[in-house]
Design a protein around this motif. Structure first.
Motif, PDB file in Angstrom:
ATOM      1  N   SER A  65      -8.145   0.004  -3.410  1.00  0.00           N
ATOM      2  CA  SER A  65      -6.872  -0.126  -2.426  1.00  0.00           C
ATOM      3  C   SER A  65      -5.610   0.809  -3.456  1.00  0.00           C
ATOM      4  O   SER A  65      -5.493   1.339  -3.974  1.00  0.00           O
ATOM      5  CB  SER A  65      -6.684  -1.172  -3.052  1.00  0.00           C
ATOM      6  OG  SER A  65      -6.203  -1.488  -4.662  1.00  0.00           O
ATOM      7  N   VAL A  66      -4.342   0.606  -2.418  1.00  0.00           N
ATOM      8  CA  VAL A  66      -2.862   0.897  -3.094  1.00  0.00           C
ATOM      9  C   VAL A  66      -2.132   0.134  -1.841  1.00  0.00           C
ATOM     10  O   VAL A  66      -2.770  -0.881  -0.923  1.00  0.00           O
ATOM     11  CB  VAL A  66      -3.128   2.377  -1.841  1.00  0.00           C
ATOM     12  CG1 VAL A  66      -2.792   2.585  -0.663  1.00  0.00           C
ATOM     13  CG2 VAL A  66      -1.797   2.757  -2.818  1.00  0.00           C
ATOM     14  N   ILE A 124     -10.587   2.708   5.322  1.00  0.00           N
ATOM     15  CA  ILE A 124      -9.475   2.678   4.827  1.00  0.00           C
ATOM     16  C   ILE A 124      -8.722   1.879   6.168  1.00  0.00           C
ATOM     17  O   ILE A 124      -8.757   2.027   7.295  1.00  0.00           O
ATOM     18  CB  ILE A 124      -8.073   3.775   4.754  1.00  0.00           C
ATOM     19  CG1 ILE A 124      -8.763   4.707   4.120  1.00  0.00           C
ATOM     20  CG2 ILE A 124      -7.229   3.090   4.608  1.00  0.00           C
ATOM     21  CD1 ILE A 124      -9.491   4.141   2.261  1.00  0.00           C
ATOM     22  N   ARG A 125      -8.449   0.515   5.544  1.00  0.00           N
ATOM     23  CA  ARG A 125      -7.882  -0.481   6.514  1.00  0.00           C
ATOM     24  C   ARG A 125      -7.154  -1.630   6.001  1.00  0.00           C
ATOM     25  O   ARG A 125      -6.982  -1.575   4.791  1.00  0.00           O
ATOM     26  CB  ARG A 125      -8.896  -1.577   6.928  1.00  0.00           C
ATOM     27  CG  ARG A 125     -10.026  -2.374   5.980  1.00  0.00           C
ATOM     28  CD  ARG A 125     -10.874  -2.926   7.027  1.00  0.00           C
ATOM     29  NE  ARG A 125     -12.188  -2.957   5.356  1.00  0.00           N
ATOM     30  CZ  ARG A 125     -11.904  -4.447   4.535  1.00  0.00           C
ATOM     31  NH1 ARG A 125     -10.686  -5.545   4.559  1.00  0.00           N
ATOM     32  NH2 ARG A 125     -12.722  -4.442   4.036  1.00  0.00           N
ATOM     33  N   LYS A 126      -6.634  -2.790   6.842  1.00  0.00           N
ATOM     34  CA  LYS A 126      -5.596  -3.322   6.108  1.00  0.00           C
ATOM     35  C   LYS A 126      -6.560  -4.175   5.284  1.00  0.00           C
ATOM     36  O   LYS A 126      -7.899  -4.768   5.923  1.00  0.00           O
ATOM     37  CB  LYS A 126      -4.942  -4.395   6.867  1.00  0.00           C
ATOM     38  CG  LYS A 126      -3.562  -2.795   7.170  1.00  0.00           C
ATOM     39  CD  LYS A 126      -2.933  -3.850   8.698  1.00  0.00           C
ATOM     40  CE  LYS A 126      -1.855  -2.951   9.578  1.00  0.00           C
ATOM     41  NZ  LYS A 126      -0.556  -3.540  10.259  1.00  0.00           N
ATOM     42  N   ALA A 127      -6.368  -4.832   3.599  1.00  0.00           N
ATOM     43  CA  ALA A 127      -6.621  -5.867   3.335  1.00  0.00           C
ATOM     44  C   ALA A 127      -6.736  -7.300   3.917  1.00  0.00           C
ATOM     45  O   ALA A 127      -5.594  -7.618   4.489  1.00  0.00           O
ATOM     46  CB  ALA A 127      -6.636  -5.863   2.101  1.00  0.00           C
ATOM     47  N   LYS A 128      -7.921  -8.032   4.032  1.00  0.00           N
ATOM     48  CA  LYS A 128      -7.424  -9.055   4.186  1.00  0.00           C
ATOM     49  C   LYS A 128      -7.261 -10.590   2.956  1.00  0.00           C
ATOM     50  O   LYS A 128      -7.133  -9.589   2.098  1.00  0.00           O
ATOM     51  CB  LYS A 128      -9.255  -9.735   4.673  1.00  0.00           C
ATOM     52  CG  LYS A 128      -9.972  -8.781   6.127  1.00  0.00           C
ATOM     53  CD  LYS A 128     -11.283  -9.393   5.949  1.00  0.00           C
ATOM     54  CE  LYS A 128     -11.873  -8.221   7.322  1.00  0.00           C
ATOM     55  NZ  LYS A 128     -13.007  -8.898   7.105  1.00  0.00           N
ATOM     56  N   LYS A 129      -6.200 -11.359   3.690  1.00  0.00           N
ATOM     57  CA  LYS A 129      -6.045 -12.038   2.851  1.00  0.00           C
ATOM     58  C   LYS A 129      -6.943 -12.416   1.648  1.00  0.00           C
ATOM     59  O   LYS A 129      -6.672 -12.405   0.132  1.00  0.00           O
ATOM     60  CB  LYS A 129      -5.291 -13.546   3.359  1.00  0.00           C
ATOM     61  CG  LYS A 129      -4.788 -14.841   2.376  1.00  0.00           C
ATOM     62  CD  LYS A 129      -3.501 -15.022   3.507  1.00  0.00           C
ATOM     63  CE  LYS A 129      -2.856 -15.937   2.486  1.00  0.00           C
ATOM     64  NZ  LYS A 129      -2.010 -17.221   2.919  1.00  0.00           N
ATOM     65  N   LEU A 179      -0.620  -3.919   2.257  1.00  0.00           N
ATOM     66  CA  LEU A 179      -1.822  -3.400   1.130  1.00  0.00           C
ATOM     67  C   LEU A 179      -3.172  -2.914   2.035  1.00  0.00           C
ATOM     68  O   LEU A 179      -3.889  -3.638   2.846  1.00  0.00           O
ATOM     69  CB  LEU A 179      -2.327  -5.000   0.721  1.00  0.00           C
ATOM     70  CG  LEU A 179      -2.866  -4.857  -0.541  1.00  0.00           C
ATOM     71  CD1 LEU A 179      -2.868  -3.784  -1.349  1.00  0.00           C
ATOM     72  CD2 LEU A 179      -3.270  -6.341  -1.010  1.00  0.00           C
ATOM     73  N   LEU A 180      -3.524  -2.355   1.466  1.00  0.00           N
ATOM     74  CA  LEU A 180      -4.808  -1.217   2.206  1.00  0.00           C
ATOM     75  C   LEU A 180      -6.267  -1.215   1.376  1.00  0.00           C
ATOM     76  O   LEU A 180      -5.821  -0.854   0.331  1.00  0.00           O
ATOM     77  CB  LEU A 180      -4.518   0.491   2.942  1.00  0.00           C
ATOM     78  CG  LEU A 180      -2.828   0.357   3.312  1.00  0.00           C
ATOM     79  CD1 LEU A 180      -2.957   1.918   3.943  1.00  0.00           C
ATOM     80  CD2 LEU A 180      -3.273  -0.456   4.573  1.00  0.00           C
ATOM     81  N   ALA A 181      -7.368  -1.523   2.274  1.00  0.00           N
ATOM     82  CA  ALA A 181      -8.608  -1.573   1.037  1.00  0.00           C
ATOM     83  C   ALA A 181      -9.099   0.078   1.546  1.00  0.00           C
ATOM     84  O   ALA A 181      -9.341   0.236   2.551  1.00  0.00           O
ATOM     85  CB  ALA A 181      -9.088  -2.779   2.114  1.00  0.00           C
ATOM     86  N   ALA A 182      -9.718  -0.001   0.383  1.00  0.00           N
ATOM     87  CA  ALA A 182     -10.959   1.490   1.344  1.00  0.00           C
ATOM     88  C   ALA A 182     -12.422   0.807   0.932  1.00  0.00           C
ATOM     89  O   ALA A 182     -12.540  -0.014  -0.029  1.00  0.00           O
ATOM     90  CB  ALA A 182     -10.666   2.932  -0.188  1.00  0.00           C
TER      91      ALA A 182
END
Length: 406
Positions: free
Chosen positions: A305-306, A243-248, A293-296
């Motif tokens: 995502s969430v 789980i990390r921050k989503a890239k643009k 905005l988090l990405a799995a």
């Protein structure tokens, strides 16, 4: 380690016991209901819970004893127990200066090793919490409040060791650790209980310190990890969800995946409602200032995502009040990753982030037709907050509000 003492236990049904009250022991034994074996091998008790009792684990339970790490966990558990868990007792109950100093030196030598070990990894075995971390925490959480003075383990406090102190707070702020810790009971037991020192004659004093509010201070330990979720989910068979921050540049893919996930509910809503929902979940709202905005990620692919909206943000275009706590929105998991704990990992990441930011609660809104999602949220402790419900399309479909205290 004590030799396991096996005990055979017979369970009799109530009606059977009544019928056999006047019978001989041999006759009763013939009518046994169940026969099980138990033992007093306390050192491996948690391992039994993690393996032999796993059919009773809750859905998406954390796997604290991953098969590929078991040898490493077992070896480290041995060291932690003898030098640290039991080491503080060897100091506190030593019968000679020599034995006390031997235990004292071994205790702090091992704590220094753990301080160094945790300088490059978030938890003892890497990115996830394991059985070793649970066992280590039980001593760390008592150290400054009880062992430092009560057991003469006074070279330094745990809060004076930067990596151990951050690590301890990271665990404490994780559901299942700090919320089950009772510092008042710990202090009363170690400083007032006659079972600790029955021969002590002076008046028992309950220390006022230490300052417990420091346990909730930010720890920044997440910087050592590649993922937000602190656990390997039970049943993932070694699957690691990051789980990390989503890239643009990943935002368009995330929105497309989100729409596909929500499209599965079109059978339960009108065409007009779906068009409005699709527009909302595809909007630029997830790029507002302060939104996380988090990405799995699984096997190099984004599978969910969430978005975590900060407190007092209008996340619903005026349909409901801007609330004084953060809200998670547009949780979505791709069809290929369903049932693998991705949704739970994203929810846990939002809870952890909100808690680390000092929030006292976290909320969400979800459509009444999303029954599986509602079940998942309730399992994570979210409770209904109907005063903040709203009906965006006047078609009988309610967007339900939920809140979870942190």
């Amino acid at each position: 380690m004590p030799t396991p003492r096996v005990v055979e236990t017979v369970f009799l049904s109530r009606s059977l016991a009544t019928k056999t009250q006047t019978c001989s022991f041999n006759t009763i034994a013939e009518w046994y209901y169940y026969l099980i074996s138990v033992n007093n091998d306390y050192f491996h008790l948690t391992n039994y819970f993690e393996t032999k009792w796993n059919e009773y684990h809750k859905e998406n339970a954390p796997d604290l004893y991953p098969e590929e790490l078991r040898q490493d966990i077992d070896e480290l558990n041995e060291r932690i127990f003898h030098a640290i868990n039991n080491g503080v007792y060897k100091c506190g109950f030593a019968h000679s200066q020599e034995s006390y100093e031997r235990a004292y030196d071994q205790l702090f030598e091992t704590l220094d090793e753990m301080e160094d070990r945790l300088s490059t990894r978030r938890f003892l075995h890497g990115d996830i919490i394991t059985d070793s971390d649970v066992r280590f925490f039980t001593t760390l959480v008592r150290f400054d409040a009880a062992y430092y003075n009560g057991f003469n383990t006074n070279r330094n406090l745990i809060r004076e060791m930067p990596n151990l102190w951050g690590y301890a707070r990271d665990l404490y702020q994780t559901p299942g650790f700090g919320d089950t810790t009772d510092f008042d009971s710990i202090k009363r037991h170690y400083h007032l209980s006659i079972t600790i020192n029955p021969d002590k004659t002076e008046t028992p004093i309950l220390p006022k310190g230490p300052d417990l509010s420091l346990w909730d201070a930010p720890h920044q330990r997440e910087e050592l990890s590649k993922q937000q979720d602190k656990f390997r989910r039970y049943g993932e068979s070694g699957m690691t969800i990051h789980i990390r921050k989503a890239k643009k540049e990943e935002v368009p893919l995330i929105r497309k995946q989100r729409v596909e996930a929500y499209r599965e509910h079109t059978h339960a809503i009108s065409k007009e409602h779906w068009q409005a929902l699709e527009k909302a979940i595809s909007s630029e709202a997830d790029q507002q200032p302060g939104v996380e905005l988090l990405a799995a990620e699984w096997e190099g692919k984004i599978v969910g995502s969430v978005a975590l909206f900060p407190a007092k943000t209008d996340a619903y275009e005026g349909f409901t009040d801007a609330l004084d706590y953060p809200e998670l929105r547009v949780l979505a998991v791709s069809s290929e990753a369903r049932g693998k704990g991705v949704g739970s990992a994203l929810i846990d990441a939002c809870i952890a982030m909100a808690k680390e930011n000092g929030s006292e609660a976290i909320g969400l809104h979800t459509g009444s037709f999303m029954k599986d999602a509602i079940t998942l949220y309730e399992k994570h402790g979210f409770e209904r907050l109907p005063e903040h419900d709203f009906e965006p399309a006047n078609d009988g479909i309610i967007v339900k509000a939920f809140k979870r205290k942190l």
